[in-house]
Design a protein around this motif. Structure first.
Motif, PDB file in Angstrom:
ATOM      1  N   HIS A 202       0.839  -1.206   0.000  1.00  0.00           N
ATOM      2  CA  HIS A 202       0.000   0.000   0.000  1.00  0.00           C
ATOM      3  C   HIS A 202       0.867   1.247   0.000  1.00  0.00           C
ATOM      4  O   HIS A 202       0.604   2.207  -0.745  1.00  0.00           O
ATOM      5  N   HIS A 203       1.922   1.250   0.805  1.00  0.00           N
ATOM      6  CA  HIS A 203       2.789   2.425   0.893  1.00  0.00           C
ATOM      7  C   HIS A 203       3.600   2.595  -0.387  1.00  0.00           C
ATOM      8  O   HIS A 203       3.851   3.728  -0.830  1.00  0.00           O
ATOM      9  N   LEU A 204       3.991   1.492  -0.996  1.00  0.00           N
ATOM     10  CA  LEU A 204       4.717   1.579  -2.256  1.00  0.00           C
ATOM     11  C   LEU A 204       3.841   2.140  -3.371  1.00  0.00           C
ATOM     12  O   LEU A 204       4.314   2.877  -4.242  1.00  0.00           O
ATOM     13  N   ASP A 205       2.550   1.801  -3.334  1.00  0.00           N
ATOM     14  CA  ASP A 205       1.632   2.277  -4.369  1.00  0.00           C
ATOM     15  C   ASP A 205       1.426   3.785  -4.312  1.00  0.00           C
ATOM     16  O   ASP A 205       0.973   4.391  -5.293  1.00  0.00           O
ATOM     17  N   GLN A 206       1.698   4.389  -3.152  1.00  0.00           N
ATOM     18  CA  GLN A 206       1.529   5.833  -3.020  1.00  0.00           C
ATOM     19  C   GLN A 206       2.625   6.608  -3.734  1.00  0.00           C
ATOM     20  O   GLN A 206       2.478   7.806  -4.005  1.00  0.00           O
ATOM     21  N   ASP A 207       3.726   5.937  -4.019  1.00  0.00           N
ATOM     22  CA  ASP A 207       4.863   6.585  -4.682  1.00  0.00           C
ATOM     23  C   ASP A 207       4.800   6.279  -6.172  1.00  0.00           C
ATOM     24  O   ASP A 207       4.889   5.124  -6.582  1.00  0.00           O
ATOM     25  N   ARG A 209       6.919   6.578  -8.434  1.00  0.00           N
ATOM     26  CA  ARG A 209       8.127   5.912  -8.929  1.00  0.00           C
ATOM     27  C   ARG A 209       8.061   4.409  -8.706  1.00  0.00           C
ATOM     28  O   ARG A 209       8.560   3.618  -9.501  1.00  0.00           O
ATOM     29  N   SER A 210       7.444   4.014  -7.589  1.00  0.00           N
ATOM     30  CA  SER A 210       7.375   2.596  -7.243  1.00  0.00           C
ATOM     31  C   SER A 210       6.185   1.892  -7.874  1.00  0.00           C
ATOM     32  O   SER A 210       6.202   0.675  -8.044  1.00  0.00           O
ATOM     33  N   ALA A 211       5.138   2.659  -8.218  1.00  0.00           N
ATOM     34  CA  ALA A 211       3.903   2.050  -8.712  1.00  0.00           C
ATOM     35  C   ALA A 211       4.137   1.230  -9.983  1.00  0.00           C
ATOM     36  O   ALA A 211       3.575   0.150 -10.148  1.00  0.00           O
ATOM     37  N   LYS A 212       4.969   1.726 -10.880  1.00  0.00           N
ATOM     38  CA  LYS A 212       5.167   1.006 -12.138  1.00  0.00           C
ATOM     39  C   LYS A 212       6.010  -0.257 -11.952  1.00  0.00           C
ATOM     40  O   LYS A 212       6.078  -1.099 -12.857  1.00  0.00           O
ATOM     41  N   PHE A 213       6.645  -0.396 -10.777  1.00  0.00           N
ATOM     42  CA  PHE A 213       7.407  -1.607 -10.468  1.00  0.00           C
ATOM     43  C   PHE A 213       6.634  -2.525  -9.532  1.00  0.00           C
ATOM     44  O   PHE A 213       7.209  -3.381  -8.872  1.00  0.00           O
TER      45      PHE A 213
END
Length: 316
Positions: A202-207, A209-213
């Motif tokens: 969930h926290h990664l999805d907020q960024d 830059r990280s969402a596409k990975f």
């Protein structure tokens, strides 16, 4: 039988500071300590080293003579050290009778999960000199404040453990500074015990830059959890209790505690009964680093995964 530590970790994680503080602590509890500097780029040492790789080869000379950058130069230096292992062995032999060894290695992470020369140096010393060494892998605690950086630290720790094949302790260094990086998403135990990594998604999805990975990150987290061997202990190098707890873990991992249980008990009684104040010196440094292309091979993935995380941090 001689015991010691192989101190490794990314640039800025505090390896040289660790060797300085750890050597002071071990001397206070009665051990004779020899620090071996194997980082040819480290020209400002806060500790007195018994052996210095610069007596064999200097990074500046390598870069000038062979037109190499700092990374290529460090790989060359480690390769040169491996080919001249007899030089290091001859320097170590006078210390074997009564010294505890601290090896301060370079901060180029690919030396410890990709290239084989640093590993070969350690393995040859273990075989020839009957050493009992533990790899102490330092990771800056500030990486916990960013989920993507934390995952990269986990992958780096796992790949280093698998590559070196040594008794291994991962350490979140500079834990005394962690609050200065902002509030953590979870309590500290989540990061030290490497608990359910799905909560990071969930926290990664907020960024952005990280969402596409997202899919790649999930696969990498699955790899980490499938192996289930990565965890961390914490360290404040200026706190005697924190350093003492880490020494006990290291002593168990390399067998020191079993080689002299009575002596070990006497050592720690020295710091338990009196105040210990060491002349600790933390020198200022402003470092930045890029953690690039962390690679790991696993049955769960069809090919080598190249995970690019661009990190820029300042330490003071």
């Amino acid at each position: 039988m001689v015991f010691g530590q192989v101190v490794i970790g990314p640039p800025g994680s505090g390896k040289t500071t660790y060797c300085n503080g750890m050597s002071q602590f071990l001397k206070l509890i009665g051990r004779k300590v020899a620090v071996i500097n194997l980082d040819p780029a480290n020209d400002s040492l806060p500790y007195e080293c018994a052996i210095n790789i610069e007596d064999l080869i200097k990074l500046s000379d390598v870069m000038t003579e062979h037109s190499l950058g700092p990374n290529g130069g460090l790989v060359y230096c480690m390769d040169y050290l491996e080919k001249n292992i007899d030089w290091l062995q001859s320097k170590l032999e006078p210390l074997l009778k009564d010294h505890y060894l601290l090896f301060d290695f370079p901060g180029q992470v690919e030396l410890f999960f990709l290239h084989s020369n640093a590993k070969n140096v350690v393995m040859k010393l273990i075989k020839k000199l009957n050493l009992r060494l533990t790899a102490v892998h330092l990771v800056d605690a500030h990486l916990c404040s960013d989920p993507a950086k934390y995952v990269s630290a986990l992958i780096l720790s796992l790949s280093t453990m698998l590559h070196l094949e040594l008794p291994h302790i991962n350490v979140l260094s500079k834990i005394d500074l962690i609050e200065s990086y902002g509030k953590l998403s979870f309590n500290l135990d989540f990061y030290t015990d490497v608990q359910d990594l799905s909560y990071l998604q969930h926290h990664l999805d907020q960024d952005p830059r990280s969402a596409k990975f997202r899919k790649l990150t999930k696969e990498l987290c699955d790899v980490i959890e499938d192996f289930s061997i990565v965890n961390f202990t914490t360290l404040d190098i200026q706190d005697k209790e924190s350093v003492g707890n880490l020494v006990k873990l290291i002593d168990k991992s390399n067998g020191y505690i079993f080689a002299g249980i009575d002596a070990s008990a006497v050592e720690f009684s020295k710091i338990a009964v009196r105040q210990v104040d060491w002349d600790y010196y933390r020198y200022p440094s402003h470092l930045s680093f890029n953690l690039l292309f962390i690679c790991i091979t696993c049955d769960n993935l069809p090919n080598i995964v190249k995970y690019h995380i661009d990190t820029l941090a300042s330490f003071s």
